[in-house]
Design a protein around this motif. Structure first.
Motif, PDB file in Angstrom:
ATOM      1  N   GLU A 141       0.832  -1.209   0.000  1.00  0.00           N
ATOM      2  CA  GLU A 141       0.000   0.000   0.000  1.00  0.00           C
ATOM      3  C   GLU A 141       0.865   1.257   0.000  1.00  0.00           C
ATOM      4  O   GLU A 141       0.562   2.222  -0.700  1.00  0.00           O
ATOM      5  CB  GLU A 141      -0.924   0.021   1.225  1.00  0.00           C
ATOM      6  CG  GLU A 141      -2.044  -0.990   1.192  1.00  0.00           C
ATOM      7  CD  GLU A 141      -2.847  -0.939  -0.093  1.00  0.00           C
ATOM      8  OE1 GLU A 141      -3.466   0.095  -0.376  1.00  0.00           O
ATOM      9  OE2 GLU A 141      -2.818  -1.932  -0.834  1.00  0.00           O
ATOM     10  N   LEU A 142       1.940   1.221   0.782  1.00  0.00           N
ATOM     11  CA  LEU A 142       2.821   2.392   0.837  1.00  0.00           C
ATOM     12  C   LEU A 142       3.498   2.616  -0.512  1.00  0.00           C
ATOM     13  O   LEU A 142       3.622   3.741  -0.985  1.00  0.00           O
ATOM     14  CB  LEU A 142       3.868   2.212   1.937  1.00  0.00           C
ATOM     15  CG  LEU A 142       3.302   2.144   3.359  1.00  0.00           C
ATOM     16  CD1 LEU A 142       4.388   1.778   4.344  1.00  0.00           C
ATOM     17  CD2 LEU A 142       2.674   3.469   3.753  1.00  0.00           C
ATOM     18  N   LYS A 143       3.899   1.519  -1.121  1.00  0.00           N
ATOM     19  CA  LYS A 143       4.517   1.623  -2.438  1.00  0.00           C
ATOM     20  C   LYS A 143       3.502   2.128  -3.463  1.00  0.00           C
ATOM     21  O   LYS A 143       3.830   2.939  -4.331  1.00  0.00           O
ATOM     22  CB  LYS A 143       5.040   0.238  -2.860  1.00  0.00           C
ATOM     23  CG  LYS A 143       6.475   0.309  -3.342  1.00  0.00           C
ATOM     24  CD  LYS A 143       6.989  -1.038  -3.749  1.00  0.00           C
ATOM     25  CE  LYS A 143       8.037  -0.824  -4.827  1.00  0.00           C
ATOM     26  NZ  LYS A 143       8.645  -2.043  -5.276  1.00  0.00           N
ATOM     27  N   ALA A 144       2.280   1.646  -3.326  1.00  0.00           N
ATOM     28  CA  ALA A 144       1.223   2.063  -4.249  1.00  0.00           C
ATOM     29  C   ALA A 144       0.951   3.557  -4.115  1.00  0.00           C
ATOM     30  O   ALA A 144       0.726   4.240  -5.117  1.00  0.00           O
ATOM     31  CB  ALA A 144      -0.048   1.269  -3.988  1.00  0.00           C
ATOM     32  N   TYR A 166       3.049   5.878  -3.326  1.00  0.00           N
ATOM     33  CA  TYR A 166       4.096   6.604  -4.030  1.00  0.00           C
ATOM     34  C   TYR A 166       3.946   6.471  -5.541  1.00  0.00           C
ATOM     35  O   TYR A 166       4.098   7.459  -6.262  1.00  0.00           O
ATOM     36  CB  TYR A 166       5.477   6.127  -3.588  1.00  0.00           C
ATOM     37  CG  TYR A 166       6.000   6.934  -2.439  1.00  0.00           C
ATOM     38  CD1 TYR A 166       6.598   8.160  -2.651  1.00  0.00           C
ATOM     39  CD2 TYR A 166       5.861   6.482  -1.142  1.00  0.00           C
ATOM     40  CE1 TYR A 166       7.056   8.924  -1.598  1.00  0.00           C
ATOM     41  CE2 TYR A 166       6.308   7.235  -0.075  1.00  0.00           C
ATOM     42  CZ  TYR A 166       6.906   8.452  -0.308  1.00  0.00           C
ATOM     43  OH  TYR A 166       7.342   9.209   0.733  1.00  0.00           O
ATOM     44  N   SER A 167       3.662   5.280  -6.022  1.00  0.00           N
ATOM     45  CA  SER A 167       3.600   5.141  -7.479  1.00  0.00           C
ATOM     46  C   SER A 167       2.408   5.914  -8.036  1.00  0.00           C
ATOM     47  O   SER A 167       2.486   6.450  -9.140  1.00  0.00           O
ATOM     48  CB  SER A 167       3.591   3.677  -7.898  1.00  0.00           C
ATOM     49  OG  SER A 167       2.358   3.109  -7.643  1.00  0.00           O
ATOM     50  N   GLU A 168       1.327   6.034  -7.260  1.00  0.00           N
ATOM     51  CA  GLU A 168       0.213   6.861  -7.740  1.00  0.00           C
ATOM     52  C   GLU A 168       0.606   8.326  -7.789  1.00  0.00           C
ATOM     53  O   GLU A 168       0.259   9.042  -8.737  1.00  0.00           O
ATOM     54  CB  GLU A 168      -1.018   6.671  -6.837  1.00  0.00           C
ATOM     55  CG  GLU A 168      -1.804   5.439  -7.216  1.00  0.00           C
ATOM     56  CD  GLU A 168      -3.091   5.278  -6.428  1.00  0.00           C
ATOM     57  OE1 GLU A 168      -3.612   6.278  -5.902  1.00  0.00           O
ATOM     58  OE2 GLU A 168      -3.557   4.134  -6.332  1.00  0.00           O
ATOM     59  N   LEU A 169       1.337   8.764  -6.765  1.00  0.00           N
ATOM     60  CA  LEU A 169       1.789  10.161  -6.768  1.00  0.00           C
ATOM     61  C   LEU A 169       2.732  10.426  -7.933  1.00  0.00           C
ATOM     62  O   LEU A 169       2.662  11.472  -8.580  1.00  0.00           O
ATOM     63  CB  LEU A 169       2.493  10.478  -5.450  1.00  0.00           C
ATOM     64  CG  LEU A 169       1.594  10.669  -4.238  1.00  0.00           C
ATOM     65  CD1 LEU A 169       2.425  10.779  -2.983  1.00  0.00           C
ATOM     66  CD2 LEU A 169       0.750  11.924  -4.393  1.00  0.00           C
ATOM     67  N   PHE A 220       4.662  16.073 -17.585  1.00  0.00           N
ATOM     68  CA  PHE A 220       5.092  15.649 -18.918  1.00  0.00           C
ATOM     69  C   PHE A 220       3.949  15.121 -19.774  1.00  0.00           C
ATOM     70  O   PHE A 220       4.180  14.606 -20.854  1.00  0.00           O
ATOM     71  CB  PHE A 220       6.193  14.585 -18.798  1.00  0.00           C
ATOM     72  CG  PHE A 220       7.310  14.972 -17.875  1.00  0.00           C
ATOM     73  CD1 PHE A 220       8.150  16.023 -18.189  1.00  0.00           C
ATOM     74  CD2 PHE A 220       7.511  14.288 -16.689  1.00  0.00           C
ATOM     75  CE1 PHE A 220       9.165  16.388 -17.339  1.00  0.00           C
ATOM     76  CE2 PHE A 220       8.537  14.644 -15.829  1.00  0.00           C
ATOM     77  CZ  PHE A 220       9.363  15.701 -16.154  1.00  0.00           C
ATOM     78  N   ARG A 221       2.742  15.215 -19.300  1.00  0.00           N
ATOM     79  CA  ARG A 221       1.571  14.739 -20.054  1.00  0.00           C
ATOM     80  C   ARG A 221       1.706  13.270 -20.444  1.00  0.00           C
ATOM     81  O   ARG A 221       1.402  12.890 -21.563  1.00  0.00           O
ATOM     82  CB  ARG A 221       1.322  15.585 -21.295  1.00  0.00           C
ATOM     83  CG  ARG A 221       1.396  17.068 -21.062  1.00  0.00           C
ATOM     84  CD  ARG A 221       0.265  17.818 -21.734  1.00  0.00           C
ATOM     85  NE  ARG A 221       0.155  19.171 -21.199  1.00  0.00           N
ATOM     86  CZ  ARG A 221      -0.531  19.483 -20.106  1.00  0.00           C
ATOM     87  NH1 ARG A 221      -1.202  18.584 -19.459  1.00  0.00           N
ATOM     88  NH2 ARG A 221      -0.564  20.732 -19.669  1.00  0.00           N
ATOM     89  N   LYS A 222       2.218  12.479 -19.515  1.00  0.00           N
ATOM     90  CA  LYS A 222       2.299  11.033 -19.741  1.00  0.00           C
ATOM     91  C   LYS A 222       1.370  10.362 -18.729  1.00  0.00           C
ATOM     92  O   LYS A 222       1.178  10.875 -17.631  1.00  0.00           O
ATOM     93  CB  LYS A 222       3.733  10.521 -19.517  1.00  0.00           C
ATOM     94  CG  LYS A 222       4.764  11.160 -20.440  1.00  0.00           C
ATOM     95  CD  LYS A 222       4.886  10.387 -21.716  1.00  0.00           C
ATOM     96  CE  LYS A 222       5.700  11.090 -22.769  1.00  0.00           C
ATOM     97  NZ  LYS A 222       7.056  11.421 -22.377  1.00  0.00           N
ATOM     98  N   ASP A 223       0.835   9.222 -19.125  1.00  0.00           N
ATOM     99  CA  ASP A 223      -0.121   8.562 -18.234  1.00  0.00           C
ATOM    100  C   ASP A 223       0.544   7.928 -17.021  1.00  0.00           C
ATOM    101  O   ASP A 223       0.032   7.973 -15.922  1.00  0.00           O
ATOM    102  CB  ASP A 223      -0.904   7.495 -19.006  1.00  0.00           C
ATOM    103  CG  ASP A 223      -1.995   8.141 -19.853  1.00  0.00           C
ATOM    104  OD1 ASP A 223      -2.436   9.242 -19.474  1.00  0.00           O
ATOM    105  OD2 ASP A 223      -2.376   7.565 -20.880  1.00  0.00           O
ATOM    106  N   THR A 224       1.686   7.299 -17.227  1.00  0.00           N
ATOM    107  CA  THR A 224       2.377   6.683 -16.103  1.00  0.00           C
ATOM    108  C   THR A 224       3.844   7.096 -16.130  1.00  0.00           C
ATOM    109  O   THR A 224       4.350   7.556 -17.156  1.00  0.00           O
ATOM    110  CB  THR A 224       2.322   5.136 -16.173  1.00  0.00           C
ATOM    111  OG1 THR A 224       2.947   4.724 -17.384  1.00  0.00           O
ATOM    112  CG2 THR A 224       0.908   4.627 -16.104  1.00  0.00           C
ATOM    113  N   THR A 275      -0.102  -5.758  -5.436  1.00  0.00           N
ATOM    114  CA  THR A 275      -0.395  -5.086  -6.696  1.00  0.00           C
ATOM    115  C   THR A 275       0.839  -4.449  -7.321  1.00  0.00           C
ATOM    116  O   THR A 275       0.937  -4.354  -8.535  1.00  0.00           O
ATOM    117  CB  THR A 275      -1.454  -3.981  -6.508  1.00  0.00           C
ATOM    118  OG1 THR A 275      -1.037  -3.143  -5.443  1.00  0.00           O
ATOM    119  CG2 THR A 275      -2.808  -4.560  -6.196  1.00  0.00           C
ATOM    120  N   GLU A 276       1.748  -3.989  -6.491  1.00  0.00           N
ATOM    121  CA  GLU A 276       2.921  -3.279  -7.018  1.00  0.00           C
ATOM    122  C   GLU A 276       4.027  -4.275  -7.352  1.00  0.00           C
ATOM    123  O   GLU A 276       5.006  -4.393  -6.640  1.00  0.00           O
ATOM    124  CB  GLU A 276       3.441  -2.272  -5.978  1.00  0.00           C
ATOM    125  CG  GLU A 276       2.413  -1.286  -5.507  1.00  0.00           C
ATOM    126  CD  GLU A 276       1.894  -0.430  -6.637  1.00  0.00           C
ATOM    127  OE1 GLU A 276       2.716   0.194  -7.312  1.00  0.00           O
ATOM    128  OE2 GLU A 276       0.671  -0.411  -6.856  1.00  0.00           O
TER     129      GLU A 276
END
Lengths: 184, 128
Positions: free
Chosen positions: A131-134, A136-139, A148-152, B21-22
């Motif tokens: 969850e913590l990693k998630a 950060y990756s969402e941020l 940069f107008r990129k999705d991921t 998930t990650e």
């Protein structure tokens, strides 16, 4: 006198169904084999040192403490939290959109502190870490979209990725587990 | 339907990895060494007890065998690739963190810091 060539009957095997059989076998094994692929949550362990860690005094507003006890319950900054809410809480803490006094000054300063008991189940520990990693990756992905107008973040080039990760670094400090609920 | 399964070693412990998930995929197989942590399977309980144990290759091992295990894997690789070595930890979800932490400490002492906690992809249905 020339030797008369004897006409030999060439025995032939009807191989027209060979291709069908080969394809059938190929498809059968394609469908039934599953190659074990190794996927998982990648972590980087801290370097080992014999000396006791330096006592850093951090501003409490910049530290997001997560405690996972031997009953697999979560305590986030002193209050019990359900794991479903952990990601939202972590994201709010790191980005601090409302500029609140009790949340991180900036994403750069934010530190996640994770502590568990020896009796914590591994699946709960991994779920929390995940969850913590998630969060950060969402941020990171949001930042990639904004800048940069990129999705991921994966779609950005190395430089852009580094830029995002420099501004929102994933800093997770893990304490030695406390000796509660040791394995029977 | 799964008929053929390609496995690397015979498991002596139950290591059902949890969901997450990650996930990161481990690409280079040669740079990966695998450790299993779990409770011994029922047919090995007499031999190894019921407490969580560590399995390296095909054998149940003690914590002090970890450095040698890592070194054996390391010498097979050229110098340049060694920093990329990842340890894939297949840990049973029901094992408690005490034993896992002990293994982690051994890995840190041995300087093997890149670790991948093996997990299965979580879909919406499987939940937490």
């Amino acid at each position: 006198m020339l030797a008369k060539k004897k006409k030999k009957a060439n025995p032939e095997i009807n191989a027209s169904s060979m291709a069908d059989i080969a394809f059938l076998l190929l498809i059968f094994f394609l469908v039934t084999t599953n190659i074990v692929e190794d996927k998982g949550v990648l972590v980087r362990l801290p370097q080992w040192s014999e000396e006791p860690p330096i006592d850093l005094t951090l501003n409490t507003r910049n530290v997001f403490t997560v405690l996972v006890n031997a009953q697999d319950q979560l305590l986030v900054r002193g209050e019990p939290v359900k794991i479903e809410d952990l990601k939202t809480r972590a994201k709010e803490f790191i980005s601090n959109p409302g500029r609140r006094e009790d949340l991180a000054e900036s994403a750069k300063e934010a530190i996640i502190s994770l502590k568990n008991d020896r009796g914590t189940h591994f699946k709960q520990y991994l779920a929390v870490y995940n969850e913590l990693k998630a969060a950060y990756s969402e941020l990171w992905n949001e930042e990639a979209k904004k800048r940069f107008r990129k999705d991921t973040i994966e779609e950005c080039n190395k430089e852009q990725q580094n830029e995002i990760k420099r501004d929102i670094p994933f800093v997770l400090s893990e304490a030695e587990p406390t000796a509660f609920g040791e394995e029977k | 339907m799964v008929v053929v399964k390609l496995r690397e070693s015979n498991l002596k412990v139950k290591a059902v990895t949890p969901y997450a998930t990650e996930l990161t995929k481990l690409e280079k197989k040669s740079l990966v060494n695998t450790m299993y942590i779990g409770r011994p399977l029922s047919q090995f309980v007499n031999q190894y007890g019921t407490k969580p144990r560590l399995q390296l290759n095909d054998k149940i091992a003690d914590l002090n065998e970890i450095p040698l295990f890592l070194e054996r894997h390391k010498v097979k690789l050229p110098e340049g690739q060694r920093p990329g070595i990842t340890t894939s930890m297949k840990i049973d979800g029901d094992v408690t963190m005490g034993f896992v932490s002990d293994v982690k400490t051994e890995l840190r002492k041995a300087g093997q810091l890149k670790v991948n906690y093996s997990a299965k992809k979580r879909t919406e249905r499987s939940g937490f």
